[in-house]
Design a protein around this motif. Structure first.
Motif, mmCIF file in Angstrom:
data_model
loop_
_atom_site.group_PDB
_atom_site.id
_atom_site.type_symbol
_atom_site.label_atom_id
_atom_site.label_comp_id
_atom_site.label_asym_id
_atom_site.label_seq_id
_atom_site.Cartn_x
_atom_site.Cartn_y
_atom_site.Cartn_z
ATOM 1 N N LYS A 1 38.187 39.698 49.668
ATOM 2 C CA LYS A 1 37.496 40.390 48.578
ATOM 3 C C LYS A 1 35.991 40.363 48.857
ATOM 4 O O LYS A 1 35.488 39.402 49.431
ATOM 5 N N THR B 1 33.282 37.201 49.367
ATOM 6 C CA THR B 1 33.981 35.981 49.767
ATOM 7 C C THR B 1 33.897 35.750 51.271
ATOM 8 O O THR B 1 33.655 36.665 52.052
ATOM 9 N N ASP C 1 31.061 44.046 51.079
ATOM 10 C CA ASP C 1 31.375 45.197 50.229
ATOM 11 C C ASP C 1 32.571 45.940 50.812
ATOM 12 O O ASP C 1 32.878 45.816 51.999
ATOM 13 N N LYS C 2 33.246 46.716 49.973
ATOM 14 C CA LYS C 2 34.294 47.645 50.406
ATOM 15 C C LYS C 2 34.021 48.963 49.707
ATOM 16 O O LYS C 2 33.595 48.998 48.557
#
Length: 163
Positions: free
Chosen positions: A87, A90, A109-110
């Motif tokens: 996530k 993390t 980030d995603k």
């Protein structure tokens, strides 16, 4: 024509989302014990970027380990699998082994890659619309045409079954 190109873009490309991208940083070291010690240090409050600059052997070390955004296929499989599973915000609880060494991975980030812009897509759409028009015109011509088949010697082919 401009309107047709715009309508096609809006109906197809403009509605799409690109592939998932991850922005990650990593610290690359030669052995598992170093990587485990680094994870413990980060969990104990040490700064990831500072540790990356001091200890990473990877080319991203001067940038605090920052690799920027990447798609899954841009990285070796063990690294990509671990990075895409984490996530944002993390750090992987275990070091990840690849052909390059041991990685401590932090996902920042995603996001989804944005769809290509209208201008980037224009040539491709114009070419497709042109092919579609030609195919439709050829189908019209064939529908009204009487087609006769001949043998190589010029004699008519008798009762050729239509395909």
């Amino acid at each position: 024509e401009e309107e047709a190109v715009r309508e096609n873009y809006d109906a197809t490309i403009g509605k799409t989302e690109g592939p998932l991208e991850v922005r990650a940083s990593h610290i690359l070291v030669e052995d598992e014990k170093d990587a485990t010690d680094i994870i413990k240090a980060i969990q104990g409050g040490k700064d990831f970027a500072e540790l990356a600059r001091d200890r990473s052997t990877g080319p991203s070390a001067p940038r605090g380990g920052d690799l920027g955004y990447f798609v899954r296929s841009a990285m070796v499989e063990p690294f990509a699998n671990a990075a895409f599973a984490l996530k944002p915000g993390t750090i992987g609880p275990e070091p990840v082994k690849s052909e390059f060494g041991w990685h401590v991975i932090k996902v920042v980030d995603k996001r989804r890659q944005p769809a290509p812009s209208f201008e980037e897509s224009r040539d491709q759409i114009e070419q497709q619309l042109t092919r579609d028009l030609i195919a439709a015109h050829m189908a019209e011509l064939r529908a009204d045409a009487k087609i006769e088949l001949f043998n190589i010697d010029g004699s008519p082919v008798a009762d050729t079954p239509k395909k």
